[in-house]
Write a protein that holds these residues in place. Structure first.
Motif, mmCIF file in Angstrom:
data_model
loop_
_atom_site.group_PDB
_atom_site.id
_atom_site.type_symbol
_atom_site.label_atom_id
_atom_site.label_comp_id
_atom_site.label_asym_id
_atom_site.label_seq_id
_atom_site.Cartn_x
_atom_site.Cartn_y
_atom_site.Cartn_z
ATOM 1 N N SER A 235 0.820 -1.218 0.000
ATOM 2 C CA SER A 235 0.000 0.000 0.000
ATOM 3 C C SER A 235 0.850 1.263 0.000
ATOM 4 O O SER A 235 0.343 2.359 -0.275
ATOM 5 N N ALA A 236 2.126 1.150 0.318
ATOM 6 C CA ALA A 236 3.003 2.315 0.391
ATOM 7 C C ALA A 236 3.317 2.824 -1.011
ATOM 8 O O ALA A 236 3.538 2.047 -1.947
ATOM 9 N N GLU A 237 3.322 4.135 -1.165
ATOM 10 C CA GLU A 237 3.652 4.740 -2.450
ATOM 11 C C GLU A 237 5.147 4.985 -2.549
ATOM 12 O O GLU A 237 5.776 5.468 -1.597
ATOM 13 N N ALA A 238 5.708 4.639 -3.688
ATOM 14 C CA ALA A 238 7.116 4.935 -3.949
ATOM 15 C C ALA A 238 7.216 6.403 -4.302
ATOM 16 O O ALA A 238 7.053 6.806 -5.459
ATOM 17 N N ALA A 239 7.430 7.232 -3.294
ATOM 18 C CA ALA A 239 7.388 8.676 -3.476
ATOM 19 C C ALA A 239 8.367 9.343 -2.517
ATOM 20 O O ALA A 239 8.757 8.777 -1.493
ATOM 21 N N LEU A 240 8.742 10.565 -2.850
ATOM 22 C CA LEU A 240 9.746 11.293 -2.076
ATOM 23 C C LEU A 240 9.261 12.722 -1.848
ATOM 24 O O LEU A 240 8.739 13.371 -2.764
ATOM 25 N N ASP A 241 9.424 13.215 -0.601
ATOM 26 C CA ASP A 241 9.265 14.639 -0.308
ATOM 27 C C ASP A 241 10.604 15.299 -0.586
ATOM 28 O O ASP A 241 11.586 15.097 0.155
ATOM 29 N N VAL A 242 10.657 16.066 -1.647
ATOM 30 C CA VAL A 242 11.928 16.605 -2.141
ATOM 31 C C VAL A 242 12.345 17.827 -1.335
ATOM 32 O O VAL A 242 11.568 18.749 -1.119
ATOM 33 N N ARG A 243 13.600 17.832 -0.892
ATOM 34 C CA ARG A 243 14.175 18.988 -0.226
ATOM 35 C C ARG A 243 15.166 19.721 -1.128
ATOM 36 O O ARG A 243 15.378 20.929 -0.977
#
Length: 264
Positions: A235-243
């Protein structure tokens, strides 16, 4: 297509393959690095065959010329014989006219390189990443920060690592920009060849918190996992909070999912 044109096609095809695989890196747009030696060998073989055919035809033409000189006393009989066979109206030894189209790929290898696969190819796969191989165990992650990871490894750990090793970690990945279809946004993308462009697969990680750069721009991104879904499950999304986002130059061999390039 007459015999000289067939010989020229062999030579041009050989030169085109050598240009793409030996004298440049163009072949890496279409095949894996391991296939390069086969392309070089094929190009060299075609070139040798073409030159050998040209030399053979030249020698045969010289021999025929000397033979014709020795038969000057039978010129009338010879001309009559030629006229008899010429009455058919066509040459059975010639290749069909459609064979001229074979010059197009031969010349394109020398003078026009088709564009590399990129965002257009990846976007046609939809907003889903390629299937990542199932893993039961993961090695402990090093303490390096930011942690360099491939897109494939990041996706696998997000969805399969029960230990949640990437939770709270700063991750650095590299790839090219693919605009999202639904809801805007963009993806960091790598295209991977198993053998060649025909079997390519796209691995994409959704980016949040940063404006999209133009499609096909190569970037290095640093950030943390975007908390959406249960980490360590499907269920986890392969995603990133970009800094941080940094433009980089495309790698020579772009169709592998290697560890991130260090921004210059």
């Amino acid at each position: 297509m007459k015999r000289p044109a067939q010989v020229l096609l062999l030579v041009l095809s050989g030169l085109g393959l050598l240009h793409a695989s030996l004298f440049s890196d163009l072949c890496l747009r279409y095949v894996k690095e391991g296939v390069r030696p086969l392309l070089i060998a094929s190009g060299a073989l075609l070139l040798v065959l073409g030159l050998a055919a040209a030399a053979f035809d030249g020698g045969r033409a010289d021999g025929r010329h000397r033979h014709d000189q020795g038969r000057e006393g039978h010129e009338h009989e010879y001309d009559g014989h030629e006229h008899e066979h010429g009455g058919h109206g066509h040459d059975h030894s010639a290749a069909p006219r459609i064979a001229w189209l074979l010059f197009l790929p031969a010349l394109s290898l020398l003078f026009f390189a088709p564009p590399a696969l990129g965002a257009y190819t990846a976007s046609r796969a939809g907003d889903q990443s390629a299937v990542v191989k199932e893993q039961k165990r993961f090695d402990p992650l090093p303490a390096t920060s930011p942690l360099p990871m491939t897109l494939t490894d990041f996706t696998a750990r997000v969805r399969q690592d029960r230990e949640r090793g990437i939770k709270g970690r700063d991750i650095r990945m590299t790839g090219f920009v693919t605009p999202g279809k639904r809801g805007g946004g963009w993806y960091l993308t790598r295209i991977i060849f198993t053998c060649c462009a025909a079997d390519s697969q796209s691995v994409k990680v959704r980016m949040y918190g940063a404006a999209a750069l133009p499609a096909n721009t190569w970037v290095s991104v640093t950030g943390t996992w975007h908390p959406r879904g249960a980490l360590g499950t499907r269920s986890a999304e392969a995603a990133l909070d970009v800094r941080r986002t940094t433009r980089i130059s495309p790698p020579v061999n772009a169709y592998t999912d290697d560890l991130p390039l260090t921004p210059s």
